[in-house]
Design an enzyme around this catalytic site. Sequence first.
Site, PDB file in Angstrom:
ATOM      1  N   ALA A   1      59.157  82.028  88.744  1.00 38.12           N
ATOM      2  CA  ALA A   1      58.024  81.253  89.247  1.00 38.12           C
ATOM      3  C   ALA A   1      57.766  80.084  88.285  1.00 38.12           C
ATOM      4  O   ALA A   1      58.710  79.377  87.908  1.00 38.12           O
ATOM      5  CB  ALA A   1      56.800  82.147  89.447  1.00 38.12           C
ATOM      6  N   SER A   2      56.542  79.900  87.809  1.00 37.83           N
ATOM      7  CA  SER A   2      56.234  78.720  87.001  1.00 37.83           C
ATOM      8  C   SER A   2      56.738  78.783  85.569  1.00 37.83           C
ATOM      9  O   SER A   2      56.553  77.812  84.818  1.00 37.83           O
ATOM     10  CB  SER A   2      54.725  78.449  87.021  1.00 37.83           C
ATOM     11  OG  SER A   2      54.346  77.964  88.286  1.00 37.83           O
ATOM     12  N   VAL A   3      57.366  79.862  85.177  1.00 40.14           N
ATOM     13  CA  VAL A   3      58.092  79.840  83.902  1.00 40.14           C
ATOM     14  C   VAL A   3      59.289  78.899  84.007  1.00 40.14           C
ATOM     15  O   VAL A   3      59.895  78.510  83.014  1.00 40.14           O
ATOM     16  CB  VAL A   3      58.502  81.264  83.470  1.00 40.14           C
ATOM     17  CG1 VAL A   3      59.217  81.259  82.124  1.00 40.14           C
ATOM     18  CG2 VAL A   3      57.267  82.169  83.370  1.00 40.14           C
TER      19      VAL A   3
END
Length: 376
Positions: free
Chosen positions: A58-60
């Site tokens: 995801a936003s990593v």
Amino acid sequence: MPLPGATRAVDRAIADRRIAGAVVLVSRDGELVHEQAAGMADLESQTPMTPTTVFRLASVTKPVTAVATMHLVEQGALDLTSPITHWLPDFRPTLADGSEPDVTVDHLLTHTAGLAYRKAEPPGSDYDRLEVSDGLDRTDLTLAENLARIGRTTLRALPGTEFRYSLAYDVLGALIAAATGTTLQRAFHELISEPLRLHSLGFSVGERTPVATAYSDGLIPITDEPIPNGINVSRYSPERIFDPTQWPSGGTGAAAHAHDIRSILDTVALGGGTLLRSSTVAEMYAGRISQELTPTVRESFGRGWAVTSPDTSPLLGLPVHAVHWGGVYGHSWSIDPATRTVVVALTNTTPEGMAGAFPTDVARAAHVDLAEGRLD
């Protein structure tokens, strides 16, 4: 040599069934001081977490995209202040009055481009009408087609004036592909994976790759059904990562195991290594736009991540000026530039693993353990 407080924080969350499983790594000065793989990667089959379990990031994905972008800025393939139409000539979103302001690389990096996320806009918005993909769903779109849809939305603010978490990093992904003349997958490989000798980072994985099953709170498996989020709905497809035809989302679309993420963040923490100059890293750490989390709590956002403020330090369990962010599948990470401490906490349970007590408990315990010299 595990950190006892961090170990207890993870074990407690699993015992309380707040998360199914986690891989937590802590390093200082590039040396691993804590490695813990605990709980289950998949509850139904009772498959345990391992240090090499792969997670949907995801936003990593975003700090990886930020590092790749700044590497290209150093090379002169991109620059921070020129309009991105220099590389993406057809990307020309307008304000509500019909004017067409310049959007720059720096606007994208700091989430001040005036863009939004479909899931964060009210039902029936232009993002809904254009069926923009937020990068977590499974679609028939290409990167170019989704970029075109984003480009037809109305900007929510004049670029450079307002922090708004958004699809900016998906635009950066398209920008990286345009500037390198290749695909985003290939650019990540050449700019990040090859120099650091990473093995798991990518936008799709093979069917036999050990990928953690995605759960929501209550340990309920996430499916393709839209999930109400209080504003609109969030659209997930856990199977997306197994489909190599899905468009590569520079904001949410990559997968990797925790050690590869730790390697990237360690390289940043140690001054940039083979990826970036130390002066570039220092500029990325600096807060450039204030974001209001509540009427009384504020912090800053830099080039790729949030910057912990005196307001948020006690809430996050992090030192002031640490940089951090999370991932909606249940992740958190941080870098403390002062001590060159990196914490990577990847779980398979959302939102607890990203926005519940878990990330704060782990970060606070790890920093206390290190400050007091506690090593089992």
